[in-house]
Design a protein around this motif. Structure first.
Motif, short mmCIF file in Angstrom:
data_model
loop_
_atom_site.label_atom_id
_atom_site.label_comp_id
_atom_site.label_asym_id
_atom_site.label_seq_id
_atom_site.Cartn_x
_atom_site.Cartn_y
_atom_site.Cartn_z
N THR A 60 -52.66 -49.18 -49.37
CA THR A 60 -51.22 -49.15 -49.56
C THR A 60 -50.65 -50.57 -49.55
OG1 THR A 60 -51.04 -46.98 -48.52
CG2 THR A 60 -49.03 -48.30 -48.62
N LEU A 61 -51.10 -51.37 -48.60
CA LEU A 61 -50.64 -52.76 -48.51
C LEU A 61 -50.94 -53.52 -49.79
CD1 LEU A 61 -49.55 -55.14 -46.76
CD2 LEU A 61 -51.91 -55.52 -46.05
N ILE A 62 -52.17 -53.39 -50.27
CA ILE A 62 -52.58 -54.11 -51.48
C ILE A 62 -51.79 -53.64 -52.70
CG2 ILE A 62 -54.50 -54.48 -53.08
CD1 ILE A 62 -56.35 -54.37 -50.55
N CYS A 63 -51.66 -52.33 -52.86
CA CYS A 63 -50.93 -51.79 -54.02
C CYS A 63 -49.46 -52.18 -53.98
CB CYS A 63 -51.08 -50.28 -54.08
SG CYS A 63 -52.73 -49.71 -54.55
N ASP A 64 -48.86 -52.13 -52.79
CA ASP A 64 -47.45 -52.52 -52.67
C ASP A 64 -47.26 -54.00 -52.96
OD1 ASP A 64 -46.51 -49.98 -52.17
OD2 ASP A 64 -46.37 -50.24 -50.00
N MET A 65 -48.21 -54.83 -52.55
CA MET A 65 -48.13 -56.25 -52.89
C MET A 65 -48.27 -56.45 -54.41
SD MET A 65 -50.46 -57.95 -49.85
CE MET A 65 -50.77 -59.41 -50.83
#
Length: 197
Positions: A60-65
């Motif tokens: 989630t962190l990577i995709c949101d970034m």
């Protein structure tokens, strides 16, 4: 199409990309409970972590970034620096207030980093270093985000990017607004620390 005509398109592109609720999508695909019913109720990586699925939280962190970074890069390629900045603003607002989820989204930290990567990556490095340093010393995730985002516009201005500094003043104010409950808990000494259950 002129570059000025592309500016509203860049903002809309950023908003639509930013409003993709990856936290909700990934947790549903993984079969976990609706993250809007646990913890803070928001769709960001921190709340996904409360499901106990670290891999999902990292994804989630990577995709949101990346949705912020991609919005900035596409808009900048076709429309130049002004379009890139408008796409950054759109992506950030899209994440905070996604139209698909009745305008209730995340708190914006990952997208903040993502648009920084696309606009001026050294500032993203500074943000992450400050976040980690504050997190290690205080064990407060929210305080780490607040400290890092407060310093970011100053860093941008100091290194000769006044337009970006102005943009990130706005994004930082929005990020502080989204963390208003965390700020109250920090003041009261009731904010949860990293690693606490």
């Amino acid at each position: 199409m002129s570059l000025n005509a592309l500016l509203p398109v860049a903002f809309i592109l950023g908003y639509l990309l930013g409003s993709i609720p990856f936290g909700l999508i990934l947790t549903r695909l993984a079969g976990t409970q609706d993250i809007r019913t646990i913890g803070s109720g928001n769709i960001g990586a921190t709340n996904v972590l409360r499901t106990g699925r670290r891999g999902l939280a990292a994804a989630t962190l990577i995709c949101d970034m990346l949705k912020g970074t991609v919005a900035v890069i596409i808009a900048g390629y076709y429309g130049g620096p002004d379009a890139a900045m408008l796409a950054a603003l759109g992506a950030f607002l899209g994440h905070l207030f996604p139209v698909w989820l009745k305008f209730k989204g995340g708190k914006g930290v990952a997208v903040y980093i993502g648009v920084l990567i696309g606009l001026f990556w050294p500032a993203a490095v500074v943000f992450c270093v400050l976040w980690i340093a504050t997190a290690v010393t205080s064990r407060y995730s929210s305080l780490s985000a607040l400290v890092a985002s407060f310093v970011t516009p100053i860093f941008l201005w100091w290194f000769g990017h006044p337009a970006l500094a102005s943009l990130f003043v706005v994004l930082t104010l929005l990020l502080f607004y989204m963390h208003r409950e965390n700020i109250r808990r920090l003041q009261a000494g009731t904010e949860g620390r990293i690693g606490e259950k």
